[in-house]
Every structure is written in structure tokens, then in C-alpha cells.
Write a protein that holds these residues in place. Structure first.
Motif, PDB file in Angstrom:
ATOM      1  N   ARG A 235      -4.144 -14.705  -9.331  1.00 36.03           N
ATOM      2  CA  ARG A 235      -4.143 -14.224 -10.708  1.00 36.03           C
ATOM      3  C   ARG A 235      -2.790 -14.460 -11.348  1.00 36.03           C
ATOM      4  O   ARG A 235      -1.753 -14.252 -10.739  1.00 36.03           O
TER       5      ARG A 235
ATOM      6  N   THR B  92      -2.444 -10.907 -20.046  1.00 37.57           N
ATOM      7  CA  THR B  92      -3.594 -11.253 -19.200  1.00 37.57           C
ATOM      8  C   THR B  92      -4.566 -10.079 -19.206  1.00 37.57           C
ATOM      9  O   THR B  92      -4.143  -8.921 -19.129  1.00 37.57           O
TER      10      THR B  92
ATOM     11  N   TYR C 222     -10.155 -17.696 -23.557  1.00 41.73           N
ATOM     12  CA  TYR C 222     -11.011 -16.737 -22.863  1.00 41.73           C
ATOM     13  C   TYR C 222     -12.065 -17.449 -22.024  1.00 41.73           C
ATOM     14  O   TYR C 222     -12.569 -18.502 -22.383  1.00 41.73           O
TER      15      TYR C 222
ATOM     16  N   LYS D  12     -16.643 -10.750  -7.697  1.00 42.54           N
ATOM     17  CA  LYS D  12     -16.699  -9.745  -8.750  1.00 42.54           C
ATOM     18  C   LYS D  12     -17.891  -8.844  -8.489  1.00 42.54           C
ATOM     19  O   LYS D  12     -18.793  -9.195  -7.736  1.00 42.54           O
TER      20      LYS D  12
ATOM     21  N   SER E  24     -12.413 -13.115 -18.480  1.00 44.36           N
ATOM     22  CA  SER E  24     -10.969 -12.883 -18.604  1.00 44.36           C
ATOM     23  C   SER E  24     -10.425 -13.551 -19.855  1.00 44.36           C
ATOM     24  O   SER E  24     -11.001 -14.529 -20.342  1.00 44.36           O
ATOM     25  N   THR E  25      -9.313 -13.027 -20.338  1.00 42.70           N
ATOM     26  CA  THR E  25      -8.665 -13.576 -21.527  1.00 42.70           C
ATOM     27  C   THR E  25      -7.164 -13.668 -21.298  1.00 42.70           C
ATOM     28  O   THR E  25      -6.564 -12.771 -20.696  1.00 42.70           O
TER      29      THR E  25
ATOM     30  N   TYR F  68      -7.980  -9.448 -17.103  1.00 40.28           N
ATOM     31  CA  TYR F  68      -9.006  -9.842 -16.131  1.00 40.28           C
ATOM     32  C   TYR F  68     -10.124  -8.811 -16.121  1.00 40.28           C
ATOM     33  O   TYR F  68      -9.893  -7.631 -16.371  1.00 40.28           O
ATOM     34  N   SER F  69     -11.327  -9.279 -15.795  1.00 37.62           N
ATOM     35  CA  SER F  69     -12.502  -8.412 -15.652  1.00 37.62           C
ATOM     36  C   SER F  69     -12.739  -7.573 -16.905  1.00 37.62           C
ATOM     37  O   SER F  69     -12.930  -6.359 -16.837  1.00 37.62           O
ATOM     38  N   THR F  70     -12.725  -8.242 -18.050  1.00 36.92           N
ATOM     39  CA  THR F  70     -12.930  -7.547 -19.317  1.00 36.92           C
ATOM     40  C   THR F  70     -14.420  -7.304 -19.566  1.00 36.92           C
ATOM     41  O   THR F  70     -15.270  -7.932 -18.953  1.00 36.92           O
TER      42      THR F  70
ATOM     43  N   THR G 256      -9.831 -17.147 -12.493  1.00 42.66           N
ATOM     44  CA  THR G 256     -11.032 -16.551 -13.086  1.00 42.66           C
ATOM     45  C   THR G 256     -12.309 -16.924 -12.340  1.00 42.66           C
ATOM     46  O   THR G 256     -13.401 -16.752 -12.875  1.00 42.66           O
TER      47      THR G 256
END
Length: 161
Positions: A9, A141, A42, A115, A128-129, A143-145, A111
Motif C-alpha cells: 500500500r 490515500t 480512483y 478484501k 480505493s482513491t 483504501y477500502s472506501t 489495490t
């Protein structure tokens, strides 16, 4: 066989990994094309699914304020260029959608991996964005949005009204 190769990451301050991908319109798009200006990059799991459509339409509906603040928005998925073209047309999306079918860029940005999907651990694209500044460094950053409310949270973090 599913590839479960772990990816590292990225963190704020890291140099954004360079890439060139094909866009939904068949054009070749490089991160370097946007050097000198901030980019919101994204990653989303799959075009034309409910959550990904919600998120893409949210970016579309907020594109004016994001662009007004100087940001370019780029979406990346593992979908084919043809599927991305349908997605863009059906939902009237107004920013480039980039195809990363071989997952090279997903892995560069961390990414792709394990998950939690509805209580099951699966390997796939991690929503992720990344906000990349004008100098090519990652400033934020995420992650896991979640698909819903993500753009509002992003605008708040970036001070965009």
C-alpha cells in the motif's frame, strides 16, 4: 487459479507510480499527461455494478466543483475498453475510465488483493482513491472506501465546497 500476490500500500508522500493505460475511448492515457496539476485517481471493482455506478455517477455529478478546484478525475478498473465505453455511454460519464485488464496498475497502487466481500474473504479489486499533487506525489490515500458518500468525504478532506 486466482493470483493472490500481495501488493504494497502506498502512503502520502510517496511518488505516484507512473502508468499508461487505454481509456474508454481507445486513447492511450498516461499519468504523465496530467503532470503539473492535481489528479484524483480512483479504482473500482467492476463497471456497471450498483456500487460502482453509484460512485461513478457521484464523481460525474461533482466533476464541476472538482475541476473548478483544479483536479482531474480518472477512474481505473480491470474491465475491458469496450465495457468501459458502454459504462461511460449508459451513465453519461464525463471523465476518462481506464482499463487495467492485466492488473499491473492495480498492483502498483496496492489495490488488488484480499478484501472482505459480504462476509467472505476474496481476492479482487479494492475500492480505493489517491490524490496526486502537481509534483506527482501522493497527498492522500483512501483504501477500502465505500461507494456511497465517498466523493462528499473526499471534497471535505480537500476543502472543496
Amino acid at each position: 487459479m486466482t493470483d493472490t500476490t500481495a501488493t504494497t500500500r502506498l502512503q502520502p508522500g510517496d511518488t505516484a507510480p507512473a502508468f499508461t493505460l487505454m481509456a474508454d475511448d481507445g486513447a492511450s492515457v498516461s499519468l504523465a499527461d496530467y503532470a503539473g496539476g492535481p489528479v484524483i485517481l480512483y479504482f473500482y471493482p467492476e463497471a456497471m455494478t450498483p456500487g460502482c455506478t453509484t460512485q461513478a455517477c457521484d464523481f460525474r455529478d461533482n466533476l464541476g466543483s472538482l475541476q473548478g478546484a483544479g483536479y482531474t478525475v480518472l477512474g481505473v478498473s480491470k474491465d475491458s475498453v469496450a465495457k468501459l465505453a458502454r459504462f461511460r455511454e449508459e451513465d453519461h460519464l464525463t471523465f476518462p475510465l481506464l482499463s487495467d485488464e492485466d492488473l499491473t496498475v492495480h498492483r502498483l497502487y496496492g489495490t488488488w488483493g484480499e478484501k472482505n466481500s459480504y462476509g467472505r474473504i476474496v481476492t479482487g479489486s479494492i475500492r480505493s482513491t489517491f490524490v496526486i499533487d502537481a509534483d506527482g506525489r501522493i497527498s492522500h490515500t483512501f483504501y477500502s472506501t465505500k461507494a456511497t458518500g465517498h466523493v462528499a468525504m473526499l471534497r471535505s478532506k480537500l476543502g472543496i465546497s
